[in-house]
Design a protein around this motif. Structure first.
Motif, PDB file in Angstrom:
ATOM      1  N   UNK A  18      -2.722  31.288  -9.123  1.00  0.00           N
ATOM      2  CA  UNK A  18      -3.921  31.279  -9.855  1.00  0.00           C
ATOM      3  C   UNK A  18      -4.847  30.430  -9.428  1.00  0.00           C
TER       4      UNK A  18
ATOM      5  N   UNK B  50     -23.835  28.245  -8.011  1.00  0.00           N
ATOM      6  CA  UNK B  50     -24.996  29.010  -8.808  1.00  0.00           C
ATOM      7  C   UNK B  50     -25.708  27.914  -9.694  1.00  0.00           C
TER       8      UNK B  50
ATOM      9  N   UNK C  50      -6.856  31.874  -6.440  1.00  0.00           N
ATOM     10  CA  UNK C  50      -7.608  32.953  -6.777  1.00  0.00           C
ATOM     11  C   UNK C  50      -8.768  32.633  -7.499  1.00  0.00           C
ATOM     12  N   UNK C  51      -8.641  31.292  -8.179  1.00  0.00           N
ATOM     13  CA  UNK C  51      -9.783  30.789  -9.122  1.00  0.00           C
ATOM     14  C   UNK C  51     -10.701  29.861  -8.326  1.00  0.00           C
TER      15      UNK C  51
ATOM     16  N   UNK D 196       0.944  28.989 -11.057  1.00  0.00           N
ATOM     17  CA  UNK D 196      -0.108  28.125 -11.005  1.00  0.00           C
ATOM     18  C   UNK D 196      -0.721  28.195  -9.556  1.00  0.00           C
TER      19      UNK D 196
ATOM     20  N   UNK E 274     -14.917  29.335  -8.852  1.00  0.00           N
ATOM     21  CA  UNK E 274     -15.456  28.173  -9.461  1.00  0.00           C
ATOM     22  C   UNK E 274     -16.432  27.409  -8.496  1.00  0.00           C
TER      23      UNK E 274
END
Lengths: 234, 117
Positions: free
Chosen positions: A105, A119, A108-109, A102, A113
């Motif tokens: 991850x 954006x 990395x995310x 977790x 995000x």
């Protein structure tokens, strides 16, 4: 003496209220034969060059309303912080550390995000989405990090600064329109060509400010809710 | 060329919907948390991925965006289900052991050993 001052102030307020209300032509058709929908759609396309007419309504035609919504969010965040400040924590909110999977991850995310949130609020005047949605996405990125890392710290000072600067940008953009001899929150920047990133005058700037504000506020809310313990100590 | 891509995309979308349906059926039919997680996650990972790739093949303009979405699903879906399963195990939710009592004893042994460590 005090009563006289109060009476004079009330008279001034009453005079301006009557003055403003007497200029409004109640019950008359002030859109010269069109209805409001056509007026908005036509104006957002031709006068503001904004392709997403929802954004032009939310931020420009009804921008004052949006300023109020942002203030409501700010008040809710502050109230939540003050309520949780007094509440005693019943045991720990986090029972055990997240696993390595977790944590890596989330690491990395996190950046993608934040990028997606940015954006969404930068392209608020071109595509569906906007400041509120983008800010919420940014807050979910921070929530991921808060859940994955037990000791992840978000600086309350930085959050307050970001929030205040964003709110100040919104209000001062509105006041600039007033100073330049237009109405509050009226557009005063060049509007550019339709469907360009740099188009729509002040709308993208306001939505970027709203995005930062909502992101900072929701992150602050999540941080307070996850770290009640810390308040108890101080 | 476009025709072939469209047919390929439609086939992928159908595969994806079948997997998503099976995942929903698994969540309804399976007996406990772990089995439901297994059915839900595996099916939604593959189903969602092939559905999005199918959409990307039908609309070639969106292909790269759909690829980014697929990478996001491939990263986030297994991790989230792992976190759910781990927290279910840590909060001592018992697996389904109907008719296999010797496995239940083995499970209790493992839990006790983990707690002592």
């Amino acid at each position: 003496m005090k009563k006289v001052i109060v009476l004079i102030l009330l008279a001034v307020v009453a005079y301006y209220l009557v003055d403003v209300f007497s200029q409004i032509k109640f019950g008359e058709n002030r859109f010269q034969g069109e209805n409001v929908r056509d007026f908005y759609l036509d104006k957002s396309k031709n006068d503001l060059h904004v392709s997403n007419s929802v954004t032009s309504i939310v931020v420009n035609f009804r921008g004052f309303d949006t300023l109020g919504e942002v203030t409501v969010l700010f008040l809710a965040a502050t109230a939540l912080g003050s309520v949780l400040y007094r509440r005693k924590a019943h045991g720990e909110a986090v029972l055990f550390n997240a696993s390595t999977i977790v944590r890596s991850g989330a690491h990395l995310l996190f950046a993608p995000i934040l990028l997606l949130g940015a954006y969404v609020f930068i392209h608020g005047h071109l595509s569906p989405g906007g400041g509120f949605q983008g800010g919420t996405i940014i807050a979910t990125g921070f929530l991921l990090m808060l859940l994955a890392y037990h000791d992840y710290k978000v600086s309350h000072g930085v959050l307050t600064w970001v929030e205040s600067l964003a709110g100040l940008t919104f209000a001062s953009l509105g006041l600039t329109g007033l100073i330049l001899g237009k109405t509050f929150l009226e557009n005063f920047l060049p509007i550019g060509t339709i469907n360009d990133l740099f188009s729509g005058g002040i709308i993208p700037i306001i939505y970027i400010a709203v995005g930062f504000k909502v992101g900072a506020e929701l992150t602050g809310v999540l941080y307070t809710m996850l770290n009640e313990k810390e308040y108890k100590k101080s | 060329m476009n025709q072939i891509l469209e047919i390929l995309g439609l086939i992928l979308i159908i595969i994806g919907s079948i997997f998503l349906f099976l995942g929903a059926l698994g969540i309804y039919r399976m007996p406990d948390v772990y089995n439901r997680l297994q059915a839900g996650t595996k099916a939604t990972t593959l189903g969602g991925m092939s559905l999005i790739i199918g959409v990307g093949l039908i609309q070639p303009d969106w292909f790269w965006k759909s690829l980014i979405l697929v990478i996001f699903i491939a990263l986030s879906n297994p991790i989230s289900s792992h976190a759910l399963a781990r927290s279910a195990y840590k909060s001592k939710i018992k697996p389904f052991f109907k008719g296999k009592e010797e496995d239940l004893d083995a499970y209790k042994e493992v839990v006790e050993r983990n707690e002592n460590n």
